[in-house]
Design an enzyme around this catalytic site. Structure first.
Site, PDB file in Angstrom:
ATOM      1  N   SER A 165       5.449   0.411 -12.970  1.00  0.00           N
ATOM      2  CA  SER A 165       6.263   0.579 -11.680  1.00  0.00           C
ATOM      3  C   SER A 165       6.248   1.833 -11.005  1.00  0.00           C
ATOM      4  CB  SER A 165       7.726   0.307 -11.827  1.00  0.00           C
ATOM      5  OG  SER A 165       8.106  -0.235 -10.525  1.00  0.00           O
ATOM      6  N   ASP A 224       3.201 -10.438  -8.797  1.00  0.00           N
ATOM      7  CA  ASP A 224       4.332  -9.211  -8.386  1.00  0.00           C
ATOM      8  C   ASP A 224       4.014  -8.657  -7.030  1.00  0.00           C
ATOM      9  OD1 ASP A 224       5.623  -7.041  -8.246  1.00  0.00           O
ATOM     10  OD2 ASP A 224       4.468  -5.735  -9.747  1.00  0.00           O
ATOM     11  N   HIS A 277       5.958  -8.215 -12.625  1.00  0.00           N
ATOM     12  CA  HIS A 277       6.191  -6.707 -12.711  1.00  0.00           C
ATOM     13  C   HIS A 277       6.136  -6.195 -13.981  1.00  0.00           C
ATOM     14  CE1 HIS A 277       6.805  -3.225  -9.983  1.00  0.00           C
ATOM     15  NE2 HIS A 277       7.797  -2.824 -10.616  1.00  0.00           N
TER      16      HIS A 277
END
Lengths: 499, 499
Positions: free
Chosen positions: A199, A437, A462
């Site tokens: 991320s 995602d 994710h």
């Protein structure tokens, strides 16, 4: 061992996912953008179920905490820039091959959260340590957890003068300083470093390799939306993917959700409309306005899309499976109830995640440089909510007294015409993305060169690849991880040959 | 057109070189290290002689000055970081092919001096503009010339709090911001940028390409001692090369110089010794101590080695050609007189270059991050003067109130094991070095990869390749420039093909 991220794996008991999604959804409602992050609100959850494959690599005593005397401002020589703070990092040297064999160092780059015990969930580190004879290092990001400049978190977050040092460039420089320190201390000059991040941490990992190739040999950047800045990615990329996830799950579910917003507005406009909505949704407390409900639902849908395909399935099963003749909002409520699986007795619309460190920290970060213009037009299943930079800037200025530098990320890190720029520059980055995602819309989805490679998984969400593996992991996920390992081995082999 | 840098060309009337060297020598005596810089103290000299080949490209009206509202601190979000200052840049668009053909942009990165009219001396820019149909951009470095933050130069330089923003990382970020602004203004998104810089500016050019590949396609880094940090280059590298220059010129000259220091000390220790020395050297004012003389001579020798082989020749001709039986110091004085060629009637030992912007600015830069540990042991023709980091740090702390970050340059820019790091990372940098230049000891002298190439010339001195060409230029210099042009054409061709 009770902690686990296993609940974001596809075939897992979903009660934990649901708690997760409710926590996340509150963050998704934040001023700025749907929550990034690998573990947001996750590591504090204690799942009853844990069959993590790498359990044996997580013996508590193998991870030791250290604190580095970090420079407050690396790029400025004002006297106040010389102040220092204690920055936390953890080391596990159980599997390290040592300096004599120049054994590698795997470093997990902390993201917008306390490091806490998140090192226990990055399976890509722990499960591969033995095989690579790697030293494991986990570094906490400045301004999170224990790595707070100034005398207290309260002081650090009190105003823009103390928050000013809170930036990604400083964070990456921190990582460089700590890794150089570790290598020097261990006399491991030629031990190659591989960075792992997910991320925002994945963005940091890729940028770290690009900016500090002399510190890090390669990077695994999982679910890193490095292209979600300026106008590189369409503003509605995030919600377009989230919409697609639902539409692919069920056309009727998608349509129901799509129609539900107007219906909520219509009911809300009736006399006593909010009471009706509160009743329909069995909210734990009366709704203060219709936006509270709508925002919460947006948060749930987007967090489900981002973190958990099974939850998308459950939501749609509830929506589609409501008794024949049910009206739209009853169907939506059925979706929630089905997803809940009876865990809650009412719908907690007032859940407040805004006090989390992640929320606080990331709000600052998005209000300065991590300006990801995520918005929605008329083309998604959500109600429109365009990203308005002017308003955003005003709001940030009001909150912090300083304006966002919305172009800085592309000025410093690039991103535009990325293939043109990087196909003949740089090397050794894996950009991995799960196409379910929503953040994959801002990710690198195509190889940029032979060693700047994109790995995408059709069903991935994710950051799945870097988290602990489970016996129930689908084949494509197992394969993805193997591929990543193989690529990193290739980097290391070349390095040792060069050496 | 009277200005020219032609005096640093080999076969040029040397009167101008001599002035130059005297100016430079004072800087070479500075606290820190022999002067870097392409033009130091040079552009204010008005040579009577100018046959620069590229005269026709220097029409005054073709260069226009602009000012960019620059951010004070790119890496910090304190409210004071948002202050701005006017940063100067010049543009010559006479030869630019324009946005429709994505014609290139050549940018000269200002170094530790005011931009002034130095754009008139960078022949590599002006003389190649027509052939490349290139836009020419010259950017002044922050804290020099007109590009001063705060209300005045006096305020900016008053203490470490206002000087704190004066760093190379900020400077490079400035360049990125201005180039992005120019390209946006000209709608020249796909015009590739080639950076040109010499000496410290050459370091900036190479670092700029490494840190901002999305802004700059390639860099010509002339005489850039990017490896003269920490322990990468031996401390005595600079003076070892300077010594070699003299020794290669004349073994007896070298020996005379080598023996002269003890002799100066011996005389100085006699009763009335300083008077004797002042007389022997015909100083314009009485010597205050022997170090004044010795430092001045070190400055002259090293500046001659750095900038002008002909001056080394003249110095040695004077030293070796002194009347038979002359003592050592008379020989040394003969060297000076011969190099002077009768221009001065006495030896100006008190010449003070310490008031120059370059001196002032570079002192700060070396006392913060540009810590180049240049010293001398017993192996050179100079008297020993080891670099002592502890003393250096103390002196800087005393001068500015802040300590040098002597490891920062290698932390941020790398340098150690440079081939291992960059042979599979990065592209499109020419590292050019003249091997007569003492700073070449800290330069990249071997190819790192196919497109990170080193060009060395046996007889070259500091930054010759990027300066105005002259009809009297030696063949190897003409060839060197042609090679550089060819390489850059190769980069551009590949880029246009990729595009």
């Amino acid at each position: 061992m009770k902690n686990s991220l296993s609940f974001i794996m596809p075939a897992w008991p979903l009660i934990t996912v649901l708690i997760l999604v409710f926590i996340l959804s509150s963050v998704a409602n934040a001023r700025v953008s749907p929550k990034l992050g690998v573990f947001q609100g996750v590591t504090s959850l204690h799942s009853e179920n844990n069959d993590a494959v790498g359990e044996q690599y997580l013996a508590e005593g193998d991870f030791k905490a250290y604190y580095y005397k970090q420079t407050l401002d690396h790029f400025n020589y004002r006297p106040d820039s010389y102040a220092t703070f204690k920055q936390k990092y953890m080391i596990n040297n159980k599997y390290w091959g040592g300096k004599y064999e120049n054994a590698p160092i795997f470093v997990y780059l902390g993201d917008e959260a306390p490091l806490g015990n998140s090192y226990r969930y990055v399976g890509f580190m722990s499960e591969n340590a033995e095989r690579f004879r790697a030293l494991l290092v986990y570094i906490e990001h400045r301004y999170y957890g224990e790595s707070i400049p100034f005398r207290s978190r309260e002081e650090a977050f009190s105003n823009a003068s103390t928050l000013g040092y809170f930036s990604s460039a400083q964070a990456i420089a921190d990582y460089a300083a700590i890794l150089i320190h570790i290598k020097k201390t261990l006399r491991a000059r030629y031990s190659p470093v591989i960075a792992v991040g997910g991320s925002y941490g994945g963005m940091l990992a890729s940028w770290f390799r690009l900016k500090y190739p002399h510190v890090v040999l390669g990077a695994l950047a999982s679910s890193a939306p490095i292209l979600y800045f300026d106008d590189i990615t369409p503003n509605d990329g995030y919600f377009t993917v989230a919409t697609r996830d639902f539409q692919e799950e069920s056309q009727s579910c998608y349509e129901t959700i799509k129609e539900s917003w107007d219906e909520m507005d219509r009911i809300a406009s009736l006399p006593d409309g909010l009471s009706i909505l509160s009743q329909t949704f069995n909210t734990c407390s009366p709704l203060s306005d219709v936006d509270q409900l709508k925002d919460r639902l947006v948060g749930i849908y987007s967090a489900a899309a981002q973190y958990s395909s099974p939850l998308v399935t459950l939501l749609c099963q509830g929506i589609d499976g409501a008794p024949q003749g049910s009206d739209i909002l009853t169907r939506i409520h059925e979706g929630i109830v089905t997803a809940y699986q009876g865990r809650f007795t009412c719908f907690p619309v007032t859940f407040d995640g805004a006090k989390s460190e992640t929320y606080e920290g990331w709000s600052w970060q998005t209000c300065t440089e991590m300006v990801m213009p995520i918005g929605r037009g008329n083309e998604t299943m959500f109600f429109p909510s365009p990203f308005n930079l002017t308003e955003f800037n005003q709001q940030c200025k009001k909150s912090y007294g300083v304006e966002p530098r919305s172009h800085w990320a592309t000025t410093y890190y690039g991103g535009r015409d990325i293939k043109l720029v990087l196909e003949r520059f740089g090397s050794n980055i894996i950009f991995s993305n799960g196409l379910k995602d929503p953040y994959s819309s801002g990710g690198v989805l195509e190889d940029l060169s032979k060693s700047l490679v994109a790995i995408t998984t059709e069903k991935g969400t994710h950051c799945m690849d870097i988290l602990n593996s489970n016996p129930t992991d689908p084949k494509w996920l197992v394969k993805q991880r193997e591929e990543e390992v193989k690529i990193i081995k290739g980097w290391l082999n070349k390095y040792y040959k060069d050496l």
